[in-house]
Design a protein around this motif. Structure first.
Motif, mmCIF file in Angstrom:
data_model
loop_
_atom_site.group_PDB
_atom_site.id
_atom_site.type_symbol
_atom_site.label_atom_id
_atom_site.label_comp_id
_atom_site.label_asym_id
_atom_site.label_seq_id
_atom_site.Cartn_x
_atom_site.Cartn_y
_atom_site.Cartn_z
ATOM 1 N N UNK A 1 0.129 1.698 -11.755
ATOM 2 C CA UNK A 1 -0.427 1.595 -13.107
ATOM 3 C C UNK A 1 0.557 1.101 -14.154
ATOM 4 N N UNK A 2 1.850 1.239 -13.900
ATOM 5 C CA UNK A 2 2.852 0.867 -14.907
ATOM 6 C C UNK A 2 3.679 -0.343 -14.471
ATOM 7 N N UNK A 3 4.378 -0.222 -13.352
ATOM 8 C CA UNK A 3 5.249 -1.331 -12.927
ATOM 9 C C UNK A 3 4.465 -2.473 -12.296
ATOM 10 N N UNK A 4 3.319 -2.154 -11.694
ATOM 11 C CA UNK A 4 2.542 -3.190 -11.014
ATOM 12 C C UNK A 4 3.089 -3.576 -9.654
ATOM 13 N N UNK A 5 4.040 -2.794 -9.134
ATOM 14 C CA UNK A 5 4.619 -3.129 -7.828
ATOM 15 C C UNK A 5 3.662 -2.837 -6.672
ATOM 16 N N UNK A 6 2.810 -1.827 -6.850
ATOM 17 C CA UNK A 6 1.927 -1.387 -5.764
ATOM 18 C C UNK A 6 0.512 -1.904 -5.989
ATOM 19 N N UNK A 7 -0.083 -2.471 -4.940
ATOM 20 C CA UNK A 7 -1.416 -3.057 -5.037
ATOM 21 C C UNK A 7 -2.525 -2.046 -4.732
ATOM 22 N N UNK A 8 -2.239 -1.107 -3.817
ATOM 23 C CA UNK A 8 -3.247 -0.119 -3.415
ATOM 24 C C UNK A 8 -2.591 1.256 -3.289
ATOM 25 N N UNK A 9 -3.305 2.284 -3.736
ATOM 26 C CA UNK A 9 -2.856 3.669 -3.556
ATOM 27 C C UNK A 9 -3.762 4.321 -2.523
ATOM 28 N N UNK A 10 -3.157 4.910 -1.496
ATOM 29 C CA UNK A 10 -3.915 5.537 -0.409
ATOM 30 C C UNK A 10 -3.800 7.054 -0.494
ATOM 31 N N UNK A 11 -4.839 7.730 -0.046
ATOM 32 C CA UNK A 11 -4.830 9.192 -0.046
ATOM 33 C C UNK A 11 -3.827 9.736 0.960
ATOM 34 N N UNK A 12 -3.722 9.097 2.099
ATOM 35 C CA UNK A 12 -2.804 9.539 3.151
ATOM 36 C C UNK A 12 -2.550 8.369 4.100
ATOM 37 N N UNK A 13 -1.842 8.652 5.190
ATOM 38 C CA UNK A 13 -1.477 7.587 6.134
ATOM 39 C C UNK A 13 -2.704 6.885 6.711
ATOM 40 N N UNK A 14 -3.700 7.664 7.118
ATOM 41 C CA UNK A 14 -4.886 7.066 7.735
ATOM 42 C C UNK A 14 -5.643 6.183 6.743
ATOM 43 N N UNK A 15 -5.720 6.624 5.495
ATOM 44 C CA UNK A 15 -6.373 5.819 4.472
ATOM 45 C C UNK A 15 -5.597 4.510 4.247
ATOM 46 N N UNK A 16 -4.278 4.604 4.255
ATOM 47 C CA UNK A 16 -3.448 3.405 4.086
ATOM 48 C C UNK A 16 -3.718 2.394 5.197
ATOM 49 N N UNK A 17 -3.871 2.895 6.426
ATOM 50 C CA UNK A 17 -4.144 2.012 7.561
ATOM 51 C C UNK A 17 -5.526 1.377 7.418
ATOM 52 N N UNK B 1 0.876 -1.169 0.000
ATOM 53 C CA UNK B 1 0.000 0.000 0.000
ATOM 54 C C UNK B 1 0.912 1.216 0.000
ATOM 55 N N UNK B 2 0.639 2.184 -0.855
ATOM 56 C CA UNK B 2 1.526 3.341 -0.968
ATOM 57 C C UNK B 2 0.704 4.621 -0.980
ATOM 58 N N UNK B 3 1.154 5.620 -0.234
ATOM 59 C CA UNK B 3 0.435 6.885 -0.185
ATOM 60 C C UNK B 3 0.754 7.745 -1.403
ATOM 61 N N UNK B 4 -0.242 8.545 -1.825
ATOM 62 C CA UNK B 4 -0.092 9.371 -3.033
ATOM 63 C C UNK B 4 0.998 10.417 -2.887
ATOM 64 N N UNK C 1 11.238 12.121 -10.030
ATOM 65 C CA UNK C 1 10.854 11.162 -8.997
ATOM 66 C C UNK C 1 9.508 10.514 -9.309
ATOM 67 N N UNK C 2 8.570 11.316 -9.816
ATOM 68 C CA UNK C 2 7.251 10.771 -10.136
ATOM 69 C C UNK C 2 7.336 9.688 -11.212
ATOM 70 N N UNK C 3 8.196 9.895 -12.189
ATOM 71 C CA UNK C 3 8.309 8.948 -13.295
ATOM 72 C C UNK C 3 8.887 7.604 -12.858
ATOM 73 N N UNK C 4 9.783 7.618 -11.891
ATOM 74 C CA UNK C 4 10.459 6.372 -11.511
ATOM 75 C C UNK C 4 10.001 5.796 -10.179
ATOM 76 N N UNK C 5 9.309 6.601 -9.342
ATOM 77 C CA UNK C 5 9.046 6.075 -8.014
ATOM 78 C C UNK C 5 7.739 6.446 -7.352
ATOM 79 N N UNK C 6 6.818 7.091 -8.054
ATOM 80 C CA UNK C 6 5.578 7.526 -7.405
ATOM 81 C C UNK C 6 4.590 6.377 -7.253
ATOM 82 N N UNK C 7 3.629 6.582 -6.373
ATOM 83 C CA UNK C 7 2.582 5.585 -6.169
ATOM 84 C C UNK C 7 1.792 5.368 -7.453
ATOM 85 N N UNK C 8 1.505 6.450 -8.170
ATOM 86 C CA UNK C 8 0.733 6.338 -9.400
ATOM 87 C C UNK C 8 1.460 5.485 -10.430
#
Length: 516
Positions: A221-237, A184-187, A210-217
């Protein structure tokens, strides 16, 4: 009597540890919309259930000014608590303490929490927020990472592991979440990469961001490494808690099923309105899924990546299931490299943790194209065959519409170990689509026809009715039954209730060799 002085010393020491990098640094994080490391753990756990491990641990580094430097908790807070009444182990890196960098003691604390999780059979939740290896500790930091990675693998398939990327996670640090089950990664404020923009430019000459190589988005959507994108820390939890609600605590337990006291076997005629008149029209599978699951609640995994297959968790009349479904709105639902990887990984997780699989099939085949062939679609597609065939959990397959060629098998046909296979009357099961088959089988007739297109349409309809019909497969014993779409939820619910006691033995072996 106990000396008040001793208590004062304890309280003073504890206060220093609890303060982390200090109030000023904590307020800076709050201003950015970030929670503190301890705040994240307290938000995860039920009130008053967090017990810290190695609270007073201290680093042993002696060089580069660290010998006399105090690093509260050595930059990571670890411990256990309860989430919805079940024990969970967690660790939270503290960026306010030397950037949350990992040294030997920092790593030792993380490993302690993981080993305790293994002993008590509890899931692990990891808050990643670190500038990376503590270079002042040189090879000791690398050794620490190695121990963390080793234990990630040791825990894999034994207890669920969830990573929350809530800050930087760069270089070798990114391999630990990659070895876990869900990320899970925050935006905002979070980045994950092996090499950042500066290194990429120095080595390749290419300018990037940084956005091109390491952002949550990007990762979602591209690498498939992240399963969920959260708005912030509380949303991630919140997402982490939702995930845990579908999982057993460990691989020796069943998922937290909440079976309805009485099965509801009534029909749902409304599902008919969602099915197009012809299989050539795309059908959105999401509304179908939401009519099949309890209260329309479906926790989709990898929602932004490989949209031609949909995977996620739900309950059907109280029974936890993992759902896989072809999505004909994207690439006509054809399987490709990314969809195969996405599906196979999800199947693998569900099987490890005793979660039944429900597969909804509407697949025209594997995606044709030179990029797919050169990219290894054979190897990647084989992962779907491998994971379904090796899964021993209950497996129910519903063929909604198209089921052609190798993709029919790759979506858990009877021959790949499905326990029960049902088909809608709209199902089409054959080696290839009717149009393609007609061009091969009736080449002479088409050549002689005055109106080739009209003749092809006529022959395709005949072929579809006679050879691709679900009744053809049912007559050969490949399908358990042909059912009305309105009876799908009831059929799955009844089947699941019977299959939960399933036991299937396999040949003894160390492990199979999945086509990675």
């Amino acid at each position: 009597m106990l000396s008040e002085k001793q208590l004062d010393i304890l309280r003073e020491r504890r206060a220093k540890v609890l303060a982390g990098g200090g109030e000023d640094k904590l307020q800076e994080r709050h201003a950015k919309g970030l929670m503190g490391a301890r705040e994240r753990l307290l938000a995860l756990f039920q009130p008053d259930t967090f017990q810290e491990i190695a609270t007073h641990a201290k680093h042993a580094a002696k060089h580069f000014g660290l010998a006399d430097k105090e690093l509260p908790s050595d930059g990571v807070i670890v411990g256990t608590g309860f989430v919805d009444g079940r024990p969970v182990a967690a660790f939270s890196q503290d960026f306010t303490v030397m950037g949350g960098t990992l040294g030997k003691m920092h790593a030792k604390k993380i490993v302690q929490s993981m080993q305790l999780a293994l002993k008590i059979g509890a899931p692990v939740v990891a808050f990643k927020d670190s500038a990376g290896a503590r270079i002042q500790e040189a090879v000791d930091a690398l050794s620490g990472y190695g121990e963390v990675f080793y234990n990630n693998v040791l825990l894999s398939g034994v207890v669920p592991q969830i990573a929350i990327i809530a800050g930087p996670c760069a270089g070798g640090a990114s391999y630990s979440p990659a070895l876990m089950d869900f990320i899970i990664m925050t935006k905002q404020n979070a980045y994950m990469f092996i090499t950042g923009p500066e290194v990429i430019k120095a080595v390749t000459g290419r300018t990037t961001s940084l956005d091109e190589v390491g952002s949550a988005q990007m990762h979602a959507t591209v690498s498939g490494n992240v399963h969920f994108v959260a708005d912030d820390d509380r949303h991630a939890i919140q997402i982490a808690k939702a995930l845990l609600s579908y999982m057993p605590s460990n691989n020796t337990e069943d998922p937290p099923h909440q079976p309805y006291p009485d099965l509801d076997l009534s029909s749902d005629e409304g599902i008919n309105d969602l099915i197009p008149d012809t299989s050539s029209e795309p059908m959105d599978v999401q509304p179908i899924i939401k009519r099949l699951v309890d209260n329309g609640q479906f926790l989709e995994v990898h929602a932004g990546w490989a949209g031609n297959i949909v995977v996620g968790f739900a309950r059907i009349q109280g029974t936890v299931v993992g759902i896989l479904a072809n999505q004909s709105l994207v690439r006509a639902g054809a399987m490709d490299i990314d969809a195969s990887d996405k599906g196979a990984r999800f199947i693998r997780f569900c099987n490890a943790f005793n979660i039944p699989l429900v597969t909804l099939v509407d697949v025209p085949g594997f995606l044709p194209g030179i990029e797919q062939e050169r990219g290894g679609i054979i190897r990647h597609g084989a992962k779907m065959l491998y994971t379904y065939a090796s899964a021993t959990v209950p497996k129910i397959t519903i063929i909604l519409r198209k089921a052609y060629g190798g993709s029919y098998l790759a979506m858990c046909a009877q021959e790949m170990g499905a326990d029960l296979v049902f088909a809608w009357p709209t199902a089409e099961i054959a080696v290839m689509g009717a149009e393609g088959a007609v061009n091969i089988l009736y080449r002479g007739e088409l050549k002689a026809a005055e109106d080739r297109k009209a003749k092809a349409t006529e022959l395709a309809a005949e072929y579809r009715a006679k050879f691709a019909s679900p009744y053809m497969s049912a007559s050969r014993g490949y399908i358990t039954d042909v059912i009305e779409p309105a009876d799908t939820r009831a059929t799955i619910a009844l089947s699941l209730r019977k299959l939960l006691s399933k036991r299937e033995l396999r040949p003894s072996k160390k492990h199979g060799c999945i086509p990675l």
